[in-house]
Design an enzyme around this catalytic site. Sequence first.
Site: not given
Length: 303
Positions: A25, A160
């Site tokens: 990405e 996260k």
Amino acid sequence: MNNYLSLSPEVKQALEQGKPVVALESTIISHGMPYPQNVETALRVEQTIRENGAVPATIAIIGGKLKAGCTPEEIEYLGKKGQAITKASRRDLPVLIARGEDGATTVTTTMIIAAMAGIKVFATGGIGGVHRGAEKTMDISADLEELAQTPVMVICAGAKSILDLGLTLEYLETKGVPVIGYGTEELPAFYTRHSGFKVDYRIDTPEELAAAFKAKIDMGLKGGMLVTNPIPEEYSMPADVINKAIDTAIAESVKAGIHGKETTPFLLAKVKELTGGDSLVSNIQLVLNNARLAAKTASALAK
Ligand code: PSU
Ligand code: MN
């Protein structure tokens, strides 16, 4: 294939010959790391994929073209322009393309373009998910919907804990997305190997990852598969340090009234600021670790 898609000659040839290709990405380049470490890391990740037997395809939107396979000059451009490049999710594609603009692709749009090109494996750092407080804000990353509908295996280091990891897993369960732990039964939390949440299945080899994904595709079950690969022990961060930084970052984002697509970049930048250079080193290493596994898995899938 469509008129908007543009494959690099190397990626085009690899796909035609059935060789392993790994998608990467570009939001991680333009929005995820500072310049010049972002460009250095992107090039190192590509190199790591080559060393492990696959062809890298960095995905981005440049001048209104959906690119699968960027040149080093294009990667430099994406890294140098940084935040000035639009963070492009699914809803951004129509207007950006019609206007001939640039876009840094998130997990969502990287999956979309990879699938258009015929690339099955994608390596990144972390995915978006259900944000803490989503029961009020309804902030749920489009990455989860994409995993539900687009046939690409995403190899990441978990998510996260700026996110609500429990709700993220519930959402993926509802959408029928298999969540695999690579060599672990516990969902890794990006900077740390532990989250306290269990994955659906533990898988220990690239061959078995490939077999599971092949079975999914062969059965005609739509959507992707999420592989969570824990950060190598020697680069993982102390949980208390990272959790404290995340709590502070979230409190600041609420105070500053941050919302929508700005939330994730704001939190990521704050966490980085609060943890100094340590988190950047960890971030780079976990991406390289995912690139190695993705190259091996793409190779197994190509056999
Ligand atoms: N989480 C990270 N690093 C990232 C991202 C998320 O730890 O770089 C990026 C990815 O591109 C991901 C996107 O697809 O943020 C999710 O943004 P949002 O939460 O706005 O959907
Ligand atoms: Mn969001």
